[in-house]
Design a protein around this motif. Structure first.
Motif: not given
Ligand code: NDP
Length: 448
Positions: A276-305
């Motif tokens: 897991i890319d922590l910088e990306l995760l923190k941006d999504i969860k702590e700064v933007r308060r978004e859903r975890i699905s955003e992670y897969a949308r923003r990083k190629t080669g990852t999956h949302y299930i």
């Protein structure tokens, strides 16, 4: 199923009768009573004076109306709770949860667990828990503020640095604590920093409090692995949730050389085989308060299930860090089949009784939440210490204290399990070690 010793069965029958329908509370009491048979066999005096019956009954339960006005001008009504469970070792201490599932049974289970957890820390804190069925999801910042202010307008009269000291939990982080502290200060006209923990740094918070529960859980598991000639380095880990506990669990596992390949929220999970890319995760969860699905949308080669469970992802170490009963017997069977060697509970009671039994029967190292996630409340107690001495410690100083506390909790649980004839059974070790400390204090006070 492990059963309750026959001497304690009437106590459970009574708890069942008096708290009918409070599933989570009954589950938590059952699990502790399963462990206590060994204590009353060895030390029968602990069953005297209805001590165990008193421990199962909260000292005080407060339920109140929380009216507030939403952004459209409509009046909303929620229900607030504070269960002051046990003050034998110090002021009631435990978090506040905002989640639509909250009811009195859930708050009671959390307060009951908290009593033993706080005892395990070795610090002078009793057990309590609170919350509301308020759903913060999708609410504006102003709505959150108005809700927190209304919640505190009733709760403040039950709090105090020597009485009851809440903190955060699901749905309650630094933002909510700020609004609640501001309202407490305004109503009481007292700058009583020690009345809430998890505060922001500029107004009396502690460094490392935000990180403490996740970091602490990883310190505990690292120690448990070490006692069994293993380490996080080179291991694959899965962490459920993506909130406060999960994020800092992922951070510390990564620091220890492990690779976290999956995490989740209540809608689905993401898999990132690179770790897991922590910088990306923190941006999504702590700064933007978004859903975890955003992670897969923003990083190629990852999956949302969305289908299935995060526990379907093969790993060596699993750290459930979302909510109660999120890891079932079936999930445990899947993890075991996939070769899991250790499970550390960052959340409170995330594994069902079936799951725990499966892990223990398969010889998987299992760290129960009341021991493994005690780092959060322990660091809250350090925050109270800093407030009392008008002091502020460095991050490293605070983290060093946290690491030390977690190692002590681990060693105490392991030694207690050994003493009671069940080496490596951290469930029994934690329950007994926590219970004995509370029981000693209660006995000293006589029947109160
Ligand atoms: P947060 O609100 O920061 O995060 C909770 C996470 O769990 C979110 O990802 C959330 O997803 C997920 N989650 C919540 N409810 C459910 C559900 N019903 N099903 C699936 N996922 C769910 O809370 P915390 O990280 O603070 O708390 C997590 C756990 O750790 C709780 O059990 C809490 O009691 C325990 N804990 C927390 C401590 C602390 O210091 N914060 C201390 C000790 C224990 P979504 O956004 O979709 O709701």
């Amino acid at each position: 199923m492990t059963t309750i010793d026959e001497k304690l069965q009437p106590i459970y029958a009574d708890v069942l009768r008096r708290n009918a329908g409070e599933t989570e509370f009954l589950q938590a009491v059952h699990e502790v009573l399963e462990s206590l048979g060994r204590v009353v066999t060895k030390r029968p005096e602990y069953a005297d004076n209805a001590l165990i019956e008193r421990i199962c009954e909260p000292e005080r339960q407060i339920i109140f109306r929380v009216p507030w006005v939403d952004d459209r001008g409509d009046v909303q009504i929620n229900r607030g709770f504070r269960v002051q469970f046990n003050s034998a070792l110090g002021p009631y201490k435990g978090g506040i949860r905002f989640h639509p599932s909250v009811n009195v049974g859930i708050i009671k289970f959390l307060g009951f667990e908290q009593t033993f957890k706080n005892a395990l820390t070795g610090m002078p804190i009793g057990g309590g828990k609170g919350g509301s069925d308020f759903n913060p999801r999708g609410r504006s910042d102003n709505e959150i503020m108005r809700f927190c202010q209304s919640f505190m307008t009733e709760l403040y009269r039950h709090l105090g640095e020597y009485t009851d000291v809440p903190a955060g939990d699901i749905g309650v982080g630094a933002r909510e604590i700020g609004y609640m502290f501001g309202q407490y200060k305004r109503i009481t006209n007292r700058y009583e920093a020690g009345v809430l923990t998890g505060k922001g740094l500029v107004y009396g918070g502690s460094r490392a409090r935000k990180e403490a529960t996740g970091y602490g859980a990883v310190y505990f598991v690292e120690r448990m692995l070490g006692a069994n000639k293993q380490a996080f380095a080179g291991k694959r880990a899965v962490v459920s949730g993506s909130g406060n506990v999960a994020v800092y669990t992922i951070e510390k596992i990564t620091e220890f050389g492990g690779k976290v390949i999956a995490c989740s929220d209540s809608n689905g999970y993401i898999v990132d085989e690179d770790g897991i890319d922590l910088e990306l995760l923190k941006d999504i969860k702590e700064v933007r308060r978004e859903r975890i699905s955003e992670y897969a949308r923003r990083k190629t080669g990852t999956h949302y299930i969305e289908q299935g469970s995060v526990w379907d992802v093969p790993c060596d170490v699993a750290m459930p860090s979302a909510t109660q009963n999120e890891l079932t017997g079936k999930d445990a069977a899947t993890l075991i089949r996939n070769g899991v060697i250790a499970v550390g509970e960052g959340a409170n009671m995330p594994s069902t009784p079936d799951a725990i039994r499966n892990f223990q029967e398969a010889g998987v190292l299992f760290a129960p939440g009341k021991a493994a996630n005690a780092g959060g409340v322990a660091t809250s107690a350090l925050e109270m210490q800093q407030n009392a001495s008008r002091d502020s410690w460095t991050f490293d100083q605070t983290e060093a204290r946290l690491a030390d506390i977690m190692r002590n909790i681990h060693d105490n649980c392991a030694a207690t399990a050994e003493e009671y004839g069940v080496p490596n059974d951290y469930v029994v070790g934690a329950n007994i070690a926590g219970f004995v400390r509370v029981a000693e204090a209660m006995n000293a006070f006589g029947v109160i």
